[in-house]
Design a protein around this motif. Structure first.
Motif, mmCIF file in Angstrom:
data_model
loop_
_atom_site.group_PDB
_atom_site.id
_atom_site.type_symbol
_atom_site.label_atom_id
_atom_site.label_comp_id
_atom_site.label_asym_id
_atom_site.label_seq_id
_atom_site.Cartn_x
_atom_site.Cartn_y
_atom_site.Cartn_z
ATOM 1 N N ASP A 161 -0.524 20.449 -43.192
ATOM 2 C CA ASP A 161 -0.694 19.152 -42.781
ATOM 3 C C ASP A 161 -1.448 19.498 -41.431
ATOM 4 O O ASP A 161 -1.077 18.925 -40.631
ATOM 5 C CB ASP A 161 0.492 18.475 -42.517
ATOM 6 N N ARG A 163 -5.159 18.623 -41.117
ATOM 7 C CA ARG A 163 -6.436 17.994 -40.669
ATOM 8 C C ARG A 163 -6.053 16.698 -40.035
ATOM 9 O O ARG A 163 -6.114 15.580 -40.624
ATOM 10 C CB ARG A 163 -6.814 17.685 -42.312
ATOM 11 N N ARG A 164 -5.377 16.971 -38.937
ATOM 12 C CA ARG A 164 -5.247 15.825 -37.859
ATOM 13 C C ARG A 164 -5.007 16.507 -36.675
ATOM 14 O O ARG A 164 -4.613 17.599 -36.380
ATOM 15 C CB ARG A 164 -3.911 15.002 -38.326
ATOM 16 N N THR A 165 -4.732 15.426 -35.522
ATOM 17 C CA THR A 165 -4.234 15.939 -34.251
ATOM 18 C C THR A 165 -2.912 16.210 -34.210
ATOM 19 O O THR A 165 -2.257 15.792 -35.032
ATOM 20 C CB THR A 165 -4.787 14.925 -33.173
ATOM 21 N N THR A 167 1.009 16.370 -32.748
ATOM 22 C CA THR A 167 2.029 15.728 -31.792
ATOM 23 C C THR A 167 2.100 16.447 -30.890
ATOM 24 O O THR A 167 2.106 17.585 -30.756
ATOM 25 C CB THR A 167 3.134 15.214 -32.733
ATOM 26 N N TYR A 200 -9.585 20.732 -36.418
ATOM 27 C CA TYR A 200 -8.814 19.338 -36.230
ATOM 28 C C TYR A 200 -8.126 18.908 -34.938
ATOM 29 O O TYR A 200 -7.457 18.038 -34.687
ATOM 30 C CB TYR A 200 -8.240 19.041 -37.687
ATOM 31 N N ASP A 202 -7.725 18.547 -30.719
ATOM 32 C CA ASP A 202 -8.410 17.581 -29.954
ATOM 33 C C ASP A 202 -8.298 18.322 -28.623
ATOM 34 O O ASP A 202 -7.687 19.338 -28.448
ATOM 35 C CB ASP A 202 -7.841 16.037 -29.649
#
Length: 515
Positions: A161, A163-165, A167, A200, A202
């Protein structure tokens, strides 16, 4: 790219998230023997003019330089007027991946390299403690240093998991993994944000991790987010990390890998100088070739493997089909060594269709592939190499399909010093020695001075030469006569000795003495 993830990272990440988020040239020469290297042309590694003289080594350390007299029982080596310099330090290397099988790699020693740096591009095959433990159990002929690999941390914490910034809790978990590597002696944090899974992330994630490295005197080195289409945004992000984390930062293998950007190196250098003028400790490294090596997907920044327009743009504006060479292609090994244009012609399809087919085939089958893209401008290489804060690197692997693995350092000395005059010989040596040591934070290395480690290379400036080419890359350099690591002879007249004196070079923190 991350190919294998250490179980240690995975276990730690799981626990963290669940808890909370010469005259006598004998191969037997060792550091225990006093050695006098006589009649050498001494390059101190600082960029100053060379001087003729002698150098004495005792217990792996340089103890005297000048007009010296041979001591009773001391071994002597006649340098015959050749250049004696600090051993070359490679700040961006992948040669470590084969050290277990080839602890004295000719790819490295024939170049005069005495120290390599791992973890670059943000990936390692194993954790830093595991890497160091394996090395100390079975030492190599060369020294090894390493950065903490961001891609490893992200994979351990986020799994599939990614493919996102991340937490805040996940960044905290990555920070603890980084801290474990820093405690083991990692030089700092390395990122490869053009690659999955870091692609992916930031900027805030990079800054927070870099702050953790900065707290213990670590450094930041980065394969930035783009070396082509989005280069300037990627450069801005790199400078932002250095500024916000208050950390020394090195831009890995600086290049403009896109024909539409050729000639803009002066603008880039001006941006880097402006960053330094505001007080940021910004450096770079470079390899002396017009081609990079990576995966085919690097041509698709958005990673949309179905977007034909992206493929068309890549082959029109980033790298022409005739400049893309296959160096690994598991579905059809016969493609290796051929250009994309040649393969498309063999298969009777357009280069765009051929590239789409190969990318999709390897992606869906989880098969390995690599390409070389020869789309770096010669004038920009010269300009970046001349920047006073750019050191020389290889970005190479042992016996690799890219010639840089076998020839980067001699190529600089042969082509960019002897043939083209882009650099003077003392300045080129500085960029291979003391500048790299400074940018990596390695104390006691990279200079010919009493008290410094006796990592030494003896070479002939008139004949040193790389031989590997893009069509025949595994050819070793010539012209390096001898290499000593920590005072022990490891390379002599084209052959490795049986000695394995290499050490792990750990980060030196404040108030710590160097090894």
């Amino acid at each position: 790219m991350l190919t294998k993830l250490s179980g240690l990272y995975v276990v730690l990440a799981t626990l963290l998230l669940s808890a909370c988020a010469g005259e006598d040239r004998q191969d037997a020469n060792t550091a225990d023997q006093s050695l006098l290297i006589r009649n050498a042309l001494l390059f101190d590694g600082k960029g100053t003019a060379p001087m003729a003289g002698d150098l004495r080594v005792q217990k792996g350390v340089i103890v005297a330089i000048g007009d010296l007299t041979l001591l009773d029982g001391e071994k002597a080596w006649d340098a015959e007027g050749l250049a004696l310099a600090p051993g070359f330090i490679d700040p961006h290397s992948h040669h470590n991946s084969s050290l277990g099988e080839k602890p004295a790699p000719a790819s490295v020693l024939a170049q005069g390299i005495t120290t390599i740096t791992s973890g670059v591009d943000g990936s390692t095959d194993v954790s830093i403690p595991e890497m160091f433990a394996e090395f100390e159990k079975s030492p190599a002929a060369i020294n090894l240093a390493a950065f903490g690999p961001h891609n490893n941390y992200r994979t351990a914490v986020m799994g599939d998991d990614f493919r996102r910034t991340a937490t805040a809790q996940e960044i905290d978990a990555m920070t603890v993994l980084l801290q474990a590597d820093l405690d083991a002696g990692a030089l700092g944090l390395a990122t490869g944000v053009e690659y999955e899974p870091a692609l992916y992330s930031d900027t805030s994630e990079l800054v927070e991790l870099a702050k953790a490295a900065a707290k213990v005197g670590g450094r930041y080195t980065s394969h930035i987010r783009s070396e082509d289409i989005n280069f300037y945004q990627a450069l801005d992000e790199f400078i932002t990390v250095a500024r916000d984390a208050k950390i020394p930062a090195n831009l890995s293998h600086i290049k403009l890998a896109m024909a539409n950007l050729w000639g803009q190196s002066s603008k880039v250098v001006a941006m880097l100088n402006a960053a330094r003028a505001e007080g940021l400790d910004i450096t770079a490294d470079i390899y002396p070739y017009d081609g990079w090596q990576s995966t085919m997907q690097i041509l698709l920044p958005e990673r949309d493997l179905e977007d034909r327009g992206a493929y068309e743009y890549a082959l029109d504006s980033i790298a022409l089909p005739s400049t893309i060479i296959l160096t690994l292609y598991e579905p059809n090994p016969s493609y290796v060594g051929k250009t994309l244009a040649e393969i498309a012609d063999i298969e009777g399809v357009s280069p765009v269709d051929m590239l789409m087919k190969m990318v999709q085939e390897t992606s869906s089958g989880n098969l390995r592939e690599k390409i070389i893209g020869r789309n770096i401008g010669a004038a920009d290489i010269n300009n970046f190499m001349q920047w006073p804060f750019t050191s020389i690197s290889s970005d190479g692997r042992t016996d690799d399909r890219h010639p840089r693995g076998q020839g980067a350092f001699p190529r600089v000395l042969a082509k960019y010093v002897r043939e083209k005059g882009v650099l003077s010989l003392p300045e080129a040596i500085r960029k291979m020695t003391s500048l790299s040591a400074e940018s990596l934070g390695l104390a006691g290395r990279g200079v010919l001075e009493p008290g410094y480690a006796a990592d030494l290379v003896l070479f002939d400036p008139a004949t040193i030469m790389d031989h590997g080419t893009f069509t025949d890359p595994v050819q070793y350099a010539t012209g390096v006569k001898a290499v000593w690591v920590n005072g022990t002879l490891v390379w002599q007249e084209g052959k490795a000795t049986a000695n394995r004196p290499g050490k792990i070079l750990r980060r030196v923190q404040k108030n710590e003495s160097h090894d």
